[in-house]
Scaffold this active site. Structure first.
Site, PDB file in Angstrom:
ATOM      1  N   CYS A 252      -0.380   1.378   7.176  1.00 60.72           N
ATOM      2  CA  CYS A 252      -0.971   1.597   5.845  1.00 60.72           C
ATOM      3  C   CYS A 252      -2.325   2.306   5.931  1.00 60.72           C
ATOM      4  O   CYS A 252      -2.649   3.145   5.089  1.00 60.72           O
ATOM      5  CB  CYS A 252      -1.075   0.274   5.103  1.00 60.72           C
ATOM      6  SG  CYS A 252       0.566  -0.401   4.737  1.00 60.72           S
TER       7      CYS A 252
ATOM      8  N   GLU B 138       0.834  -1.217   0.000  1.00 60.71           N
ATOM      9  CA  GLU B 138       0.000   0.000   0.000  1.00 60.71           C
ATOM     10  C   GLU B 138       0.862   1.259   0.000  1.00 60.71           C
ATOM     11  O   GLU B 138       0.591   2.228  -0.720  1.00 60.71           O
ATOM     12  CB  GLU B 138      -0.907   0.049   1.245  1.00 60.71           C
ATOM     13  CG  GLU B 138      -1.862  -1.102   1.389  1.00 60.71           C
ATOM     14  CD  GLU B 138      -1.305  -2.210   2.281  1.00 60.71           C
ATOM     15  OE1 GLU B 138      -0.131  -2.615   2.076  1.00 60.71           O
ATOM     16  OE2 GLU B 138      -2.029  -2.671   3.168  1.00 60.71           O
TER      17      GLU B 138
END
Lengths: 152, 152
Positions: free
Chosen positions: A79, A48
């Site tokens: 993330c 991510e």
């Protein structure tokens, strides 16, 4: 999500925990990445994070306000925090992470009204494929360890 | 913390929110960074993230198990998550962040026993200096905005 899963498979082939992520803007894929923690020796090189950084470079703006992030595993707190900071309005993920999921499982970082951004969440998209990939990766890794202990 | 504050001042001079961070290993500074979000157009370019990445490059290992991170502002959820992922055992920060602090204020990410790592936390070190720097930065930014509206 199909593309994110393909990236996750590529990660597994490199010995990385198989997680893939893509960023989409106006139905166009603008960034794609997979986990690279071991390869890069970088604790923050989650799929991510790498996809968000790449998308920001592509658009020339740290605010990704008209994008969606697809990822094969529920984001961890790092993330999820990055999704908030990048103002991403929409997250789609495949399977939940019982150990460190920070979107639905352990925390609800993307729907906390005390923070200055929230994201719409959709989960369960192709979750079986993602879970199977993760389970098979960790099964293989355990088998390799046992093998290496026996021959060691 | 003095060095982290100097970095925060440098960030302010560049128009960045003044936050600085350093990583220390065996009483030796191995990484130092300040916030670079605007300059780099990178939503994840917080001081802590940049310092952690730099420390991992220095040591050649993503596990920073024998280090301490000093930062002038309480980490957000992204940075607290990065501290966990890098297995940093000790965090020292100056002032609390009422809007997004994820260590003591809004969340307690570094002491959550459900996660596979926890860190020892010390806060309040040189907090007045850090808070004054942040307040002065935001005051100046508001004044510039008013000025620009008046002359616009």
């Amino acid at each position: 999500m199909t593309q994110a899963l393909e990236l996750a498979e590529r990660a597994a082939q490199m010995g990385e925990v198989p997680v893939g992520a893509v960023v989409v803007q106006n139905n166009r894929l603008i960034a794609a990445a997979h986990n690279l923690r071991q390869t890069d020796g970088n604790p923050i090189a989650h799929a991510e994070i790498l996809a968000i950084q790449s998308a920001a470079r592509q658009t020339g703006d740290w605010r990704l306000t008209d994008t969606a992030l697809y990822v094969t595993l529920e984001p961890c707190s790092m993330c999820a925090g990055a999704i908030l900071l990048a103002r991403i309005p929409r997250l789609i993920y495949a399977t939940k992470d019982p150990k460190s999921g920070a979107v639905d499982t352990l925390f609800n970082l993307l729907s906390d009204q005390r923070l200055n951004h929230q994201a719409e969440i959709r989960s369960g998209v192709m979750w079986q494929e993602s879970r199977e990939l993760l389970q098979s990766f960790f099964r293989q890794r355990r088998e390799n360890r046992v093998e290496s202990c026996r021959s060691g």
